[in-house]
Design an enzyme around this catalytic site. Structure first.
Site, short mmCIF file in Angstrom:
data_model
loop_
_atom_site.label_atom_id
_atom_site.label_comp_id
_atom_site.label_asym_id
_atom_site.label_seq_id
_atom_site.Cartn_x
_atom_site.Cartn_y
_atom_site.Cartn_z
N GLY A 50 165.41 -136.16 26.18
CA GLY A 50 164.17 -136.09 25.42
C GLY A 50 163.11 -137.05 25.89
O GLY A 50 161.98 -137.00 25.43
N CYS A 51 163.46 -137.95 26.80
CA CYS A 51 162.48 -138.89 27.33
C CYS A 51 161.73 -138.24 28.49
O CYS A 51 162.30 -137.46 29.24
CB CYS A 51 163.17 -140.17 27.83
SG CYS A 51 163.91 -141.15 26.52
#
Length: 139
Positions: A50-51
């Site tokens: 998700g980064c």
């Protein structure tokens, strides 16, 4: 030193700088000073999903304390996770799980991050607490 004391120490250090660019330079420097993460640990198992950038986080449990290693392919992101590692490394799972990590909001850095990078800070904190939770039953 308690987690709260480590957080205050970081906030005091960042408070020495007059503007956000100087603070970012300092945070990038913290990332560069982190213990290097072994290449074999930079894998999908340790990747924080998700980064925007790739961020790897590994945790081990030694003598009742959680030890963190982290890395990123982005210097600013590596600096940001270095903040969390500095505050949470070598603490008990319970101390980590009950820690208030909102100190990052007080650094003034978040306002100058793209929304996706700001969200990454929450993901990092969540993943570090999750790793601590995994060790809590062994404490």
């Amino acid at each position: 030193m308690s987690i709260a004391a480590k957080q205050q120490e970081l906030l005091d250090e960042l408070g020495l700088f007059q503007d956000w660019t100087e603070r970012y330079e300092y945070v990038i420097g913290l990332g560069r000073k982190m213990t290097p993460m072994p290449e074999e640990s930079r894998n999908s198992e340790h990747l924080i999903k998700g980064c925007q950038s790739q961020v790897w986080l590994d945790a081990t449990f030694e003598n009742g304390k959680v030890r963190y290693l982290a890395d990123s392919d982005s210097v600013i992101t590596k600096g940001m996770i270095a903040l969390f590692v500095r505050v949470l490394d070598d603490e008990t799972p319970d101390a980590i799980l009950t820690a208030d990590l909102s100190f990052v909001d007080q650094t003034g850095l978040k306002e100058h991050l793209a929304p996706t990078r700001a969200n990454a800070l929450n993901l990092m904190a969540t993943q570090m607490k999750q790793r601590a939770l995994n060790f809590a039953s062994q404490a």
